[in-house]
Design a protein around this motif. Structure first.
Motif, PDB file in Angstrom:
ATOM      1  N   ARG A  63      -1.997   6.845  14.631  1.00 55.20           N
ATOM      2  CA  ARG A  63      -0.756   6.255  15.170  1.00 55.20           C
ATOM      3  C   ARG A  63      -0.823   4.746  14.976  1.00 55.20           C
ATOM      4  O   ARG A  63      -1.530   4.056  15.708  1.00 55.20           O
ATOM      5  CB  ARG A  63      -0.614   6.574  16.676  1.00 55.20           C
ATOM      6  CG  ARG A  63       0.208   7.819  16.974  1.00 55.20           C
ATOM      7  CD  ARG A  63       0.471   7.957  18.455  1.00 55.20           C
ATOM      8  NE  ARG A  63      -0.745   7.991  19.252  1.00 55.20           N
ATOM      9  CZ  ARG A  63      -1.560   9.052  19.354  1.00 55.20           C
ATOM     10  NH1 ARG A  63      -1.272  10.166  18.712  1.00 55.20           N
ATOM     11  NH2 ARG A  63      -2.644   8.989  20.086  1.00 55.20           N
ATOM     12  N   LEU A  64      -0.104   4.260  13.998  1.00 54.64           N
ATOM     13  CA  LEU A  64      -0.214   2.846  13.619  1.00 54.64           C
ATOM     14  C   LEU A  64       0.977   2.028  14.079  1.00 54.64           C
ATOM     15  O   LEU A  64       2.114   2.483  14.055  1.00 54.64           O
ATOM     16  CB  LEU A  64      -0.288   2.719  12.090  1.00 54.64           C
ATOM     17  CG  LEU A  64      -1.627   3.010  11.407  1.00 54.64           C
ATOM     18  CD1 LEU A  64      -1.476   2.831   9.910  1.00 54.64           C
ATOM     19  CD2 LEU A  64      -2.730   2.097  11.925  1.00 54.64           C
ATOM     20  N   GLU A  65       0.668   0.806  14.478  1.00 56.33           N
ATOM     21  CA  GLU A  65       1.717  -0.195  14.694  1.00 56.33           C
ATOM     22  C   GLU A  65       1.382  -1.348  13.763  1.00 56.33           C
ATOM     23  O   GLU A  65       0.264  -1.858  13.778  1.00 56.33           O
ATOM     24  CB  GLU A  65       1.695  -0.670  16.164  1.00 56.33           C
ATOM     25  CG  GLU A  65       2.728  -1.746  16.452  1.00 56.33           C
ATOM     26  CD  GLU A  65       2.533  -2.392  17.836  1.00 56.33           C
ATOM     27  OE1 GLU A  65       3.034  -3.519  18.002  1.00 56.33           O
ATOM     28  OE2 GLU A  65       1.876  -1.798  18.703  1.00 56.33           O
ATOM     29  N   HIS A  66       2.353  -1.737  12.918  1.00 58.89           N
ATOM     30  CA  HIS A  66       2.081  -2.837  11.993  1.00 58.89           C
ATOM     31  C   HIS A  66       2.784  -4.101  12.461  1.00 58.89           C
ATOM     32  O   HIS A  66       3.951  -4.079  12.834  1.00 58.89           O
ATOM     33  CB  HIS A  66       2.557  -2.495  10.570  1.00 58.89           C
ATOM     34  CG  HIS A  66       2.443  -3.658   9.638  1.00 58.89           C
ATOM     35  ND1 HIS A  66       3.541  -4.291   9.091  1.00 58.89           N
ATOM     36  CD2 HIS A  66       1.367  -4.340   9.197  1.00 58.89           C
ATOM     37  CE1 HIS A  66       3.129  -5.302   8.332  1.00 58.89           C
ATOM     38  NE2 HIS A  66       1.817  -5.352   8.371  1.00 58.89           N
ATOM     39  N   GLN A  67       2.038  -5.197  12.450  1.00 64.94           N
ATOM     40  CA  GLN A  67       2.591  -6.488  12.860  1.00 64.94           C
ATOM     41  C   GLN A  67       2.270  -7.497  11.756  1.00 64.94           C
ATOM     42  O   GLN A  67       1.093  -7.731  11.464  1.00 64.94           O
ATOM     43  CB  GLN A  67       1.913  -6.905  14.177  1.00 64.94           C
ATOM     44  CG  GLN A  67       2.341  -8.243  14.732  1.00 64.94           C
ATOM     45  CD  GLN A  67       3.616  -8.136  15.528  1.00 64.94           C
ATOM     46  OE1 GLN A  67       3.886  -7.124  16.132  1.00 64.94           O
ATOM     47  NE2 GLN A  67       4.411  -9.178  15.485  1.00 64.94           N
ATOM     48  N   PRO A  68       3.276  -8.103  11.105  1.00 67.04           N
ATOM     49  CA  PRO A  68       2.957  -9.119  10.092  1.00 67.04           C
ATOM     50  C   PRO A  68       2.185 -10.280  10.739  1.00 67.04           C
ATOM     51  O   PRO A  68       2.478 -10.653  11.872  1.00 67.04           O
ATOM     52  CB  PRO A  68       4.336  -9.579   9.605  1.00 67.04           C
ATOM     53  CG  PRO A  68       5.283  -8.514  10.029  1.00 67.04           C
ATOM     54  CD  PRO A  68       4.720  -7.910  11.274  1.00 67.04           C
ATOM     55  N   TYR A  69       1.207 -10.821   9.994  1.00 66.35           N
ATOM     56  CA  TYR A  69       0.414 -11.933  10.535  1.00 66.35           C
ATOM     57  C   TYR A  69       1.238 -13.215  10.548  1.00 66.35           C
ATOM     58  O   TYR A  69       1.851 -13.585   9.555  1.00 66.35           O
ATOM     59  CB  TYR A  69      -0.854 -12.151   9.707  1.00 66.35           C
ATOM     60  CG  TYR A  69      -1.631 -13.359  10.171  1.00 66.35           C
ATOM     61  CD1 TYR A  69      -2.446 -13.288  11.292  1.00 66.35           C
ATOM     62  CD2 TYR A  69      -1.510 -14.584   9.516  1.00 66.35           C
ATOM     63  CE1 TYR A  69      -3.134 -14.400  11.754  1.00 66.35           C
ATOM     64  CE2 TYR A  69      -2.188 -15.711   9.968  1.00 66.35           C
ATOM     65  CZ  TYR A  69      -3.000 -15.614  11.086  1.00 66.35           C
ATOM     66  OH  TYR A  69      -3.674 -16.724  11.534  1.00 66.35           O
ATOM     67  N   ARG A  70       1.258 -13.886  11.678  1.00 60.62           N
ATOM     68  CA  ARG A  70       1.864 -15.216  11.813  1.00 60.62           C
ATOM     69  C   ARG A  70       0.883 -16.085  12.589  1.00 60.62           C
ATOM     70  O   ARG A  70       0.491 -15.728  13.705  1.00 60.62           O
ATOM     71  CB  ARG A  70       3.194 -15.160  12.579  1.00 60.62           C
ATOM     72  CG  ARG A  70       4.291 -14.311  11.945  1.00 60.62           C
ATOM     73  CD  ARG A  70       4.911 -14.995  10.719  1.00 60.62           C
ATOM     74  NE  ARG A  70       5.894 -14.135  10.075  1.00 60.62           N
ATOM     75  CZ  ARG A  70       5.617 -13.251   9.125  1.00 60.62           C
ATOM     76  NH1 ARG A  70       4.366 -13.101   8.705  1.00 60.62           N
ATOM     77  NH2 ARG A  70       6.559 -12.502   8.579  1.00 60.62           N
ATOM     78  N   SER A  71       0.528 -17.217  12.014  1.00 64.46           N
ATOM     79  CA  SER A  71      -0.445 -18.098  12.663  1.00 64.46           C
ATOM     80  C   SER A  71      -0.038 -18.432  14.104  1.00 64.46           C
ATOM     81  O   SER A  71      -0.867 -18.429  15.021  1.00 64.46           O
ATOM     82  CB  SER A  71      -0.579 -19.384  11.840  1.00 64.46           C
ATOM     83  OG  SER A  71      -1.503 -20.236  12.458  1.00 64.46           O
ATOM     84  N   ALA A  72       1.260 -18.678  14.314  1.00 66.58           N
ATOM     85  CA  ALA A  72       1.744 -19.063  15.650  1.00 66.58           C
ATOM     86  C   ALA A  72       1.561 -17.940  16.677  1.00 66.58           C
ATOM     87  O   ALA A  72       1.453 -18.195  17.873  1.00 66.58           O
ATOM     88  CB  ALA A  72       3.220 -19.455  15.570  1.00 66.58           C
TER      89      ALA A  72
END
Length: 300
Positions: free
Chosen positions: A170-179
Motif C-alpha cells: 500500500r503505497l503513498e507517493h509524495q514528490p520531494y520538495r526541499s521546503a
C-alpha cells in the motif's frame, strides 16, 4: 571557466593560510599551480572519485582519474574523507598514510525537528531519496507486502521525484520538495535505508540516515558499510541482512511504540553528539591548527 580561469584561480590560493580542494580532480598543470600557491593544502573527497559510471550503468575505473587522484593525495598536506573504504583508497596511493583522516559526513541539525510522540492511529513506514536510489527499494518489496497483509492500516510512504510500483504494497507517493522535507520526515513512524552494496555504493555515505536520525526516527537499514558508520544495531537503529530480518524488525517496531520512541531518541542523540556540524567542527580545527603549526614544505 576555461584553463586560464582555473590557473588564475589557483594562483589566488597564495593569499590564504589554508586551501581545501574539494573532490575536484584537476589537470596536472592546474593542480601544480594550486600546490605551488598554497601554503597548506587539504584534499577532501566523499566519493569513490576514480570510478566512472557508463551510460549503460556499468562502473569502471578511469586511468585519468586515478592519476589525478594519486597526485592530489600525494601532494596535499592532509587528506580528509568520510569512511574507511575511501580512506583505504587514499592510503594505498599515499606516501604517508598518517595524513589521511576520516571525518564522517555530518548534518545541519538546525534544519530538523524531532517528531512528536509515537502515533496512536495508522502507522507509516517511510523512505525518502533520489530517483537514482529508488531501485534499492526492491530489496524490501516482499517484506513490505507481507507487513501490509499483517497490519491492515499500514501505509508505505515514498518521498521521491519519481513514483515506484511495489506489488502488494500500500503505497503513498509524495514528490520531494526541499521546503517540505522536515514535515514529510515527521510523517514517518519508521524509516527505511535499504542499500545494495557494490563498488559504487561502497564508498557512498548514507546522509539520508542522518536526516532520519535528526528527526528522531527509528531506522531499519541494510547491514552494509555506509550504514554501519552511523547505526549501532539495537542501540540507535537496526541493521538487517535477510528478508526475514527486514520483516521481523519492522514488525517489532510497528507493534511497540515504546521501542520506536527509545530507538528514535537514541538516533537523535547520536547525531547531536557525533554527526552534527557542531560536533565535527573541533576535529577540523584541530587538524587545521596542527597543519599550521607544522613547518611547511617549500612548494615551487
Amino acid at each position: 571557466g576555461g584553463m586560464i580561469g582555473k590557473l588564475s584561480l589557483a594562483k589566488r590560493a597564495a593569499s590564504f593560510d589554508l586551501v581545501i580542494l574539494q573532490k575536484r580532480l584537476l589537470p596536472k598543470l592546474v593542480f601544480n599551480r594550486l600546490r605551488k600557491s598554497s601554503k597548506r593544502l587539504v584534499f577532501e573527497f566523499d566519493d569513490n572519485v576514480v570510478l566512472k559510471r557508463g551510460e549503460d550503468g556499468s562502473v569502471r575505473s578511469s586511468p585519468t582519474r586515478e592519476r589525478r587522484f594519486r597526485r592530489a593525495v600525494r601532494e596535499s598536506d592532509a587528506v580528509t574523507t568520510t569512511n574507511s573504504v575511501l580512506a583505504d583508497l587514499a592510503q594505498r596511493v599515499s606516501d604517508d598514510p598518517e595524513k589521511v583522516h576520516v571525518f564522517p559526513s555530518v548534518i545541519d541539525l538546525s534544519r530538523y525537528e524531532p517528531r512528536g510522540a509515537p502515533s496512536k492511529g495508522p502507522l507509516t513506514i517511510g523512505w525518502m531519496g533520489s530517483e537514482s536510489n529508488l531501485h534499492h527499494l526492491e530489496i524490501v518489496r516482499q517484506p513490505l507486502a507481507r507487513l501490509c497483509r499483517r497490519f491492515e492500516q499500514l501505509t508505505v510512504k515514498i518521498v521521491c521525484d519519481k513514483a515506484i510500483a511495489l506489488q502488494g504494497v500500500r503505497l503513498e507517493h509524495q514528490p520531494y520538495r526541499s521546503a517540505n522535507e522536515v514535515k514529510d520526515l515527521q510523517s514517518f513512524d519508521i524509516a527505511l535505508a535499504p542499500l545494495v552494496e557494490d563498488p559504487w555504493t561502497r564508498g557512498k555515505i548514507s546522509t539520508k540516515v542522518l536526516s532520519y536520525f535528526a528527526t528522531a526516527l527509528p531506522v531499519v537499514a541494510s547491514n552494509v558499510g555506509s550504514n554501519r558508520i552511523y547505526i549501532r544495531d539495537g542501540e540507535n537503529g537496526f541493521l538487517v541482512g535477510t528478508l526475514t530480518q527486514w520483516e521481523e524488525q519492522m514488525a517489532h517496531l510497528l507493534e511497540e511504540p515504546a521501542l520506536r520512541a527509545r530507538i528514535g531518541a537514541a538516533a537523535r542523540d547520536s547525531v547531536e553528539t557525533n554527526f552534527s556540524i557542531t560536533a565535527m567542527v573541533p576535529n577540523y580545527l584541530t587538524l587545521f591548527e596542527s597543519l599550521y603549526a607544522s613547518p611547511g614544505e617549500a612548494h615551487g
